[in-house]
Enzyme design. Structure first.
Site, PDB file in Angstrom:
ATOM      1  N   VAL A  82       0.405   4.702   5.006  1.00 35.94           N
ATOM      2  CA  VAL A  82      -0.162   3.609   5.810  1.00 35.94           C
ATOM      3  C   VAL A  82       0.947   2.623   6.201  1.00 35.94           C
ATOM      4  CG1 VAL A  82      -1.906   1.796   5.914  1.00 35.94           C
ATOM      5  CG2 VAL A  82      -2.442   3.939   4.772  1.00 35.94           C
ATOM      6  N   GLY A  83       1.952   2.496   5.352  1.00 36.79           N
ATOM      7  CA  GLY A  83       3.102   1.637   5.688  1.00 36.79           C
ATOM      8  C   GLY A  83       3.719   2.039   7.026  1.00 36.79           C
ATOM      9  N   CYS A 121       1.749   0.779  -9.026  1.00 37.74           N
ATOM     10  CA  CYS A 121       2.815   1.294  -8.150  1.00 37.74           C
ATOM     11  C   CYS A 121       4.115   1.511  -8.902  1.00 37.74           C
ATOM     12  CB  CYS A 121       3.049   0.323  -6.997  1.00 37.74           C
ATOM     13  SG  CYS A 121       3.423  -1.346  -7.549  1.00 37.74           S
ATOM     14  N   GLU A 136       5.604  -3.296   0.975  1.00 32.68           N
ATOM     15  CA  GLU A 136       5.687  -3.034  -0.475  1.00 32.68           C
ATOM     16  C   GLU A 136       4.932  -1.731  -0.701  1.00 32.68           C
ATOM     17  OE1 GLU A 136       7.190  -4.871  -2.841  1.00 32.68           O
ATOM     18  OE2 GLU A 136       7.751  -6.588  -1.638  1.00 32.68           O
ATOM     19  N   GLY A 143       0.836  -1.196   0.000  1.00 30.35           N
ATOM     20  CA  GLY A 143       0.000   0.000   0.000  1.00 30.35           C
ATOM     21  C   GLY A 143       0.867   1.241   0.000  1.00 30.35           C
ATOM     22  N   SER A 144       0.294   2.319   0.517  1.00 31.20           N
ATOM     23  CA  SER A 144       0.979   3.607   0.444  1.00 31.20           C
ATOM     24  C   SER A 144       2.044   3.739   1.540  1.00 31.20           C
ATOM     25  CB  SER A 144      -0.056   4.723   0.600  1.00 31.20           C
ATOM     26  OG  SER A 144      -0.686   4.578   1.858  1.00 31.20           O
TER      27      SER A 144
HETATM   28  N1  LIG Z   1       5.111  -1.833  -3.917  1.00 34.53           N
HETATM   29  C1  LIG Z   1       4.056  -2.467  -4.382  1.00 34.53           C
HETATM   30  O1  LIG Z   1       4.118  -3.638  -4.730  1.00 34.53           O
HETATM   31  C2  LIG Z   1       2.742  -1.757  -4.507  1.00 34.53           C
HETATM   32  C3  LIG Z   1       1.726  -2.374  -5.245  1.00 34.53           C
HETATM   33  C4  LIG Z   1       0.498  -1.735  -5.354  1.00 34.53           C
HETATM   34  C5  LIG Z   1       0.283  -0.525  -4.753  1.00 34.53           C
HETATM   35  N2  LIG Z   1       1.291   0.059  -4.057  1.00 34.53           N
HETATM   36  C6  LIG Z   1       1.054   1.372  -3.459  1.00 34.53           C
HETATM   37  O2  LIG Z   1      -0.202   1.350  -2.782  1.00 34.53           O
HETATM   38  C7  LIG Z   1      -0.819   2.627  -2.848  1.00 34.53           C
HETATM   39  C8  LIG Z   1      -2.207   2.511  -3.408  1.00 34.53           C
HETATM   40  O3  LIG Z   1      -2.949   1.514  -2.777  1.00 34.53           O
HETATM   41  P1  LIG Z   1      -4.030   1.850  -1.631  1.00 34.53           P
HETATM   42  O4  LIG Z   1      -4.674   3.158  -1.925  1.00 34.53           O
HETATM   43  O5  LIG Z   1      -4.898   0.651  -1.494  1.00 34.53           O
HETATM   44  O6  LIG Z   1      -3.079   1.994  -0.375  1.00 34.53           O
HETATM   45  P2  LIG Z   1      -3.487   2.252   1.165  1.00 34.53           P
HETATM   46  O7  LIG Z   1      -2.198   2.347   1.885  1.00 34.53           O
HETATM   47  O8  LIG Z   1      -4.457   3.364   1.283  1.00 34.53           O
HETATM   48  O9  LIG Z   1      -4.291   0.932   1.592  1.00 34.53           O
HETATM   49  C9  LIG Z   1      -3.702  -0.353   1.577  1.00 34.53           C
HETATM   50  C10 LIG Z   1      -4.417  -1.239   2.599  1.00 34.53           C
HETATM   51  O10 LIG Z   1      -4.245  -0.670   3.891  1.00 34.53           O
HETATM   52  C11 LIG Z   1      -5.494  -0.516   4.540  1.00 34.53           C
HETATM   53  N3  LIG Z   1      -5.479   0.725   5.328  1.00 34.53           N
HETATM   54  C12 LIG Z   1      -5.825   1.972   4.899  1.00 34.53           C
HETATM   55  N4  LIG Z   1      -5.672   2.871   5.898  1.00 34.53           N
HETATM   56  C13 LIG Z   1      -5.228   2.189   6.972  1.00 34.53           C
HETATM   57  C14 LIG Z   1      -4.898   2.546   8.311  1.00 34.53           C
HETATM   58  N5  LIG Z   1      -4.998   3.799   8.735  1.00 34.53           N
HETATM   59  N6  LIG Z   1      -4.472   1.574   9.154  1.00 34.53           N
HETATM   60  C15 LIG Z   1      -4.351   0.298   8.736  1.00 34.53           C
HETATM   61  N7  LIG Z   1      -4.666  -0.103   7.486  1.00 34.53           N
HETATM   62  C16 LIG Z   1      -5.105   0.816   6.610  1.00 34.53           C
HETATM   63  C17 LIG Z   1      -6.533  -0.485   3.431  1.00 34.53           C
HETATM   64  O11 LIG Z   1      -7.772  -0.935   3.932  1.00 34.53           O
HETATM   65  C18 LIG Z   1      -5.918  -1.398   2.374  1.00 34.53           C
HETATM   66  O12 LIG Z   1      -6.279  -2.751   2.616  1.00 34.53           O
HETATM   67  C19 LIG Z   1       0.092   3.466  -3.739  1.00 34.53           C
HETATM   68  O13 LIG Z   1       0.948   4.236  -2.936  1.00 34.53           O
HETATM   69  C20 LIG Z   1       0.881   2.410  -4.512  1.00 34.53           C
HETATM   70  O14 LIG Z   1       2.110   2.876  -5.024  1.00 34.53           O
HETATM   71  C21 LIG Z   1       2.499  -0.537  -3.899  1.00 34.53           C
END
Ligand SMILES: NC(=O)c1ccc[n+]([C@@H]2O[C@H](COP(=O)([O-])OP(=O)(O)OC[C@H]3O[C@@H](n4cnc5c(N)ncnc54)[C@H](O)[C@@H]3O)[C@@H](O)[C@H]2O)c1
Length: 484
Positions: free
Chosen positions: A209-210, A261, A227, A205-206
């Site tokens: 949130v990471g 991503c 990731e 994810g982002s």
């Molecule tokens: N490196 C990779 O392999 C890869 C692949 C795909 C996407 N991404 C990245 O992911 C992002 C887009 O995806 P997204 O919008 O789903 O990301 P996100 O970080 O918003 O959400 C990812 C997951 O985290 C959960 N989440 C959201 N807020 C949270 C919180 N406060 N606490 C705990 N969990 C929470 C969501 O429910 C979801 O399941 C972009 O930054 C993209 O570059 C990375």
């Protein structure tokens, strides 16, 4: 209540803390009790069952992704199903050798010992997935986790609800909930899960949130694979084959509506190549997605932005850039009702604009001219380390110098995005773009504990033990001098 009904209750109740805790306890018990049973054959069987279940549900997956963000079927096949099938086949072919204990050589000081590295399952693992490749990025890590012999709790994204529902059906008809379970829901479900003492968390994810995930993991000293995302730059130098670069970049950028991503976030192009590149990108966009605005909007091969929040975010990035002097070179056509933004090229951006600072994650591609590659390298090095870096060039010393002087999760030369599909390359970021890596053996290792096992057979180390008589001291001195 049977275990399947139990997981459904958890998902339906929005992940109530107590239910999530009970499910975790079931998985913990299975991980400990069945550690020995998740042997090679059981792991291979799990992977086969998963592949068969996904294959049976291909039609449902295609329909769900169409409902969630109008993802074209060929893109579903190529970018959601193929990587998962490949990951499964690769793991099945190699699992025996990956999971075999391997002996390691010692040093002279270790004479008389033997040593092995053994890969053991971490235990109960949590996989949190994003929405942009919801099938691939949920099942891909699951393959590695199962190959390594873990029990797994999966949390798919709430932004692609139709796909999450199919993921849940696939898992429920394939695994008992104490081996693999799905907890659907929003950030509150993630947070309830993150309170638990998992043995490993694999988050995609982002970066924002990471950081939350890593802070939660720190409470239990749980290991993490992160990731993440970021701005992946593309460099097109003055020797590049412009038509080839344009063809590949248009595919890498506008597939999945730019919501990838590792999509090229922006392009740095040598000034003498800027006009030919923009012309070639424009030709390519029109050739692929349609000559007219209408053709592009009606075309079946172009998806949509996932939701209105992201559509508004992208619209605001475009408006901010153009209000500060950037020019739309192609596209820029918007329809909020359809969450449609046509493939868009912009020029004349500057580093102060939001579009130059934030991950774009949509179909807007800034093209930035450069005169001096060192300035480009400085700009890349002053920002967070990207997930990917792409270089289009025919001059090997030029690309080698760029690779040497920058850092990123991965690099592609004369190509983009494809590094993701290589089964033997580690896939991951660095610092802000991620920690650890996925895919193949690297994914298997992420979900395994590398356990060091040393056996003393006839070592002479005991000669160095106290009491430190003059003879022992002399021996220690000699050891340090000769073997150190
Ligand atoms: N490196 C990779 O392999 C890869 C692949 C795909 C996407 N991404 C990245 O992911 C992002 C887009 O995806 P997204 O919008 O789903 O990301 P996100 O970080 O918003 O959400 C990812 C997951 O985290 C959960 N989440 C959201 N807020 C949270 C919180 N406060 N606490 C705990 N969990 C929470 C969501 O429910 C979801 O399941 C972009 O930054 C993209 O570059 C990375």
């Amino acid at each position: 209540m049977n275990i399947q009904a139990f997981t459904r209750a958890i998902s339906d109740s929005g992940g109530g803390m107590k239910e999530v805790q009970s499910l975790f306890a079931c998985q913990r018990e299975a991980a400990e009790r069945d550690r020995a049973r998740f042997g090679l054959q059981e792991r291979l069987d799990s992977l086969t069952r998963l592949k068969n279940a996904i294959k049976r549900r291909e039609g449902d997956i295609i329909r769900a992704l169409d409902a969630d963000f109008r993802k074209p079927e060929p893109e579903v096949r190529l970018t959601e199903l193929f990587p998962v099938y490949q990951e499964i086949s690769h793991a099945r072919r190699n699992l025996k050798s990956w999971s075999k204990p391997h002996s390691v050589r010692g040093s002279l000081g270790m004479f008389g010992t033997t040593a092995q590295v053994r890969y053991q399952p971490r235990g109960v693992c949590l996989i949190i997935a994003p929405w942009n490749y919801p099938v691939n990025l949920t099942f891909g890590p699951l393959v590695s986790a199962l190959a390594a012999g873990n029990t797994v709790m999966l949390k798919p994204s709430e932004l692609t609800p139709a796909t999450s529902a199919v993921i849940r059906q696939i898992v429920e008809e394939t695994f008992p909930a104490n081996r693999v379970a799905v907890c659907e829901g929003d950030a509150s479900v993630s947070q309830a899960l993150l309170d638990l003492p998992f043995d490993h968390i694999f988050f995609t994810g982002s970066p924002q949130v990471g950081k939350i995930v890593m802070a939660a993991a720190a409470k239990h000293l749980t290991s993490v694979t992160l990731e993440l995302g970021g701005k992946s730059p593309t460099i097109v130098d003055s020797t590049a084959d412009i038509d080839d670069a344009a063809r590949k970049i248009v595919w890498g950028k506008f597939s999945n509506n730019g919501q990838t991503c590792i999509a090229p976030d922006h392009i740095y192009v040598a000034r003498d190549q800027a006009k030919p590149l923009v012309d070639a990108l424009r030709r390519e966009i029109r050739g692929v997605y349609g000559e007219t605005e209408r053709d592009q909007k009606c075309g079946a091969d172009y998806g949509r932005i996932v939701n209105s929040r992201h559509f508004d975010r992208l619209s605001a990035l475009l408006d901010d850039a153009t209000s500060r002097g950037a020019l739309v070179l192609e596209g820029g056509v918007r329809d909020p009702d359809q969450k449609y933004l046509s493939p868009t090229l912009i020029g004349g951006t500057d580093p102060e604009m939001a579009i130059s600072r934030e991950e774009i994650f949509g179909p807007i591609l800034p093209v930035i001219e450069y005169d001096d590659i060192s300035r480009v390298i400085d700009t890349i090095n002053t920002g967070p380390k990207p997930l990917a870096l792409y270089i289009f060039s025919k001059h090997a010393p030029a690309w080698e110098s760029i690779i040497e002087r920058t850092s990123s999760g991965g690099v592609c030369i004369n190509q983009n995005v494809v590094q993701y599909l290589h089964p033997n390359l580690p896939f991951g970021g660095v610092n802000n773009s991620g920690i650890g890596s996925a895919h193949g053996f690297h994914g298997f290792k992420a979900f395994s504990h590398e356990r060091a096992v040393l056996r003393d057979r006839f070592s002479v180390l005991r000669l160095l033990f106290p009491p430190y008589t003059p003879a022992v001291k002399r021996l220690i001195d000699i050891t340090v001098r000769i073997l150190g």
